[in-house]
Design an enzyme around this catalytic site. Structure first.
Site, PDB file in Angstrom:
ATOM      1  N   ALA A 236     -44.455 -57.779  -0.619  1.00 43.24           N
ATOM      2  CA  ALA A 236     -44.222 -57.299  -2.053  1.00 43.24           C
ATOM      3  C   ALA A 236     -45.397 -58.024  -3.009  1.00 43.24           C
ATOM      4  O   ALA A 236     -46.055 -58.923  -2.431  1.00 43.24           O
ATOM      5  CB  ALA A 236     -43.024 -57.482  -2.488  1.00 43.24           C
ATOM      6  N   HIS A 237     -45.263 -57.795  -4.231  1.00 43.99           N
ATOM      7  CA  HIS A 237     -46.211 -58.338  -5.103  1.00 43.99           C
ATOM      8  C   HIS A 237     -45.924 -59.911  -5.554  1.00 43.99           C
ATOM      9  O   HIS A 237     -44.701 -60.347  -5.292  1.00 43.99           O
ATOM     10  CB  HIS A 237     -46.091 -57.680  -6.460  1.00 43.99           C
TER      11      HIS A 237
END
Length: 344
Positions: A236-237
């Site tokens: 994820a980010h």
């Protein structure tokens, strides 16, 4: 084809037996035949060696005395040696320079680059020498691809992302998709937060098929040099992963997590967001990591497989665990506590 003494001259180790034996490929003990080089990395498979048709075997010094009548390469780490021999027999593909007629290329590329059919490369892209971009891949505006990197067919590298030198990215991987960032209104509707960071991937990184790495929300998502990522991983980010960390398939890593260097994460492990995992940590397969790890070591949070009836019975006990703890505490209080001492 290589003689055993030629392999040792290139890769080290020692030959025991006939150094002139020639091998043409590597194989397992079970599948090896004449002209094959097998390896014995675990003593528990020693019985298979007796029936193997391999022409030669890679072994550790401590098992050499148990191997009789067969040419061997002796080395401290047979599995690592096998990997290096396999590289000799199966060299990486070399770029066949040129841009296919069915590719769409809006940026200048070096003459040594191979670009396959259906590739699209947008403006302001920087591509290093000897890069291979497989059929149907896409490289977005402002992205950078380092020297010697290979993108398999149908890889997507989105705008502004960076892939270092000598990387391998397998089919279906998506680098730089939007992170899962939303703010919620009181009425329940979601407001998208623009994801304006990048994905920055170091050198000599391998990324498996259908793995997705989200761009950062504001800062970058960073994958360190030498990392090895298996298939179908979700990163994820704003995740940051240290150098030489290896992650097995189907792992999910939530946003803003930092993972140290030289870690190993087993398949289907899950790591929740905003955690920190220090260097040299091993996380067993199927483990859910719900808090930060500050000391190196092996961590496991999963139950071993067992017959269904046993699992049902054990889980039934777990459901009543709070009540059992309460009863124990009540008994301890009635008896003066577990540390109560008789003064007499």
């Amino acid at each position: 084809m290589f003689r055993l003494d030629e392999l040792v001259a290139r890769l080290g180790g020692e030959v025991s037996g006939d150094a002139s034996v020639t091998v043409r490929r590597v194989a397992t003990l079970d599948q090896a035949g004449d002209g094959d080089l097998a390896f014995l990395a675990n003593r528990k498979y020693l019985s298979r060696l007796q029936d193997s048709a391999a022409s030669a075997v890679i072994v550790a010094p401590e098992v050499l005395a148990l191997v009789k009548g067969r040419a061997c390469i002796v080395t401290g780490d047979p599995y690592l040696y096998f990997a290096r021999v396999a590289q000799l027999f199966n060299p990486a593909p070399v770029a066949q320079p040129g841009i296919h007629a069915l590719a769409s290329v809006a940026s200048p590329v070096p003459a040594s680059v191979e670009i396959g059919p259906g590739v699209s490369i947008e403006e302001d892209v920087e591509i290093g020498d000897e890069v291979i971009i497989g059929a149907g891949s896409h490289v977005g505006r402002g992205a950078r691809i380092g020297r010697g990197t290979r993108l398999a067919p149908r890889v997507t590298v989105l705008d502004g992302c960076v892939v270092g030198e000598d990387c391998i990215v397998h089919s279906g991987a998506v680098i730089g998709s939007d992170g899962f960032g939303f703010a919620r209104e009181k009425g329940g509707r979601w407001v998208k937060i623009p994801q304006v960071g990048r994905v920055v991937i170091g050198n000599q990184v391998e990324i498996g098929a259908n793995t997705t790495i989200d761009r950062g929300a504001l800062d970058d998502t960073v994958i360190g040099d030498g990392c090895k990522l298996d298939n179908q991983i979700q990163i994820a980010h704003n995740v940051r992963i240290g150098e030489c960390t290896a992650i097995a398939g189907c792992v999910g890593i939530a946003g803003s997590t930092t993972i140290g260097a030289r870690c190993m994460i087993g398949g289907q492990a899950g790591i929740i967001g905003h955690l920190s995992i220090c260097d040299d940590v091993v996380i067993s397969a199927g483990t859910l990591v719900s808090k930060s790890i500050t000391r190196s070591g092996v961590y496991t949070a999963s139950l071993p497989v067992q017959p269904h009836s046993d699992w049902v019975r054990n889980f039934a006990h777990l459901r009543h665990l709070d009540a059992l703890v309460g009863r124990v505490r009540s008994l301890e209080n009635q008896q003066g506590g577990p540390d109560d001492r008789n003064p007499g």
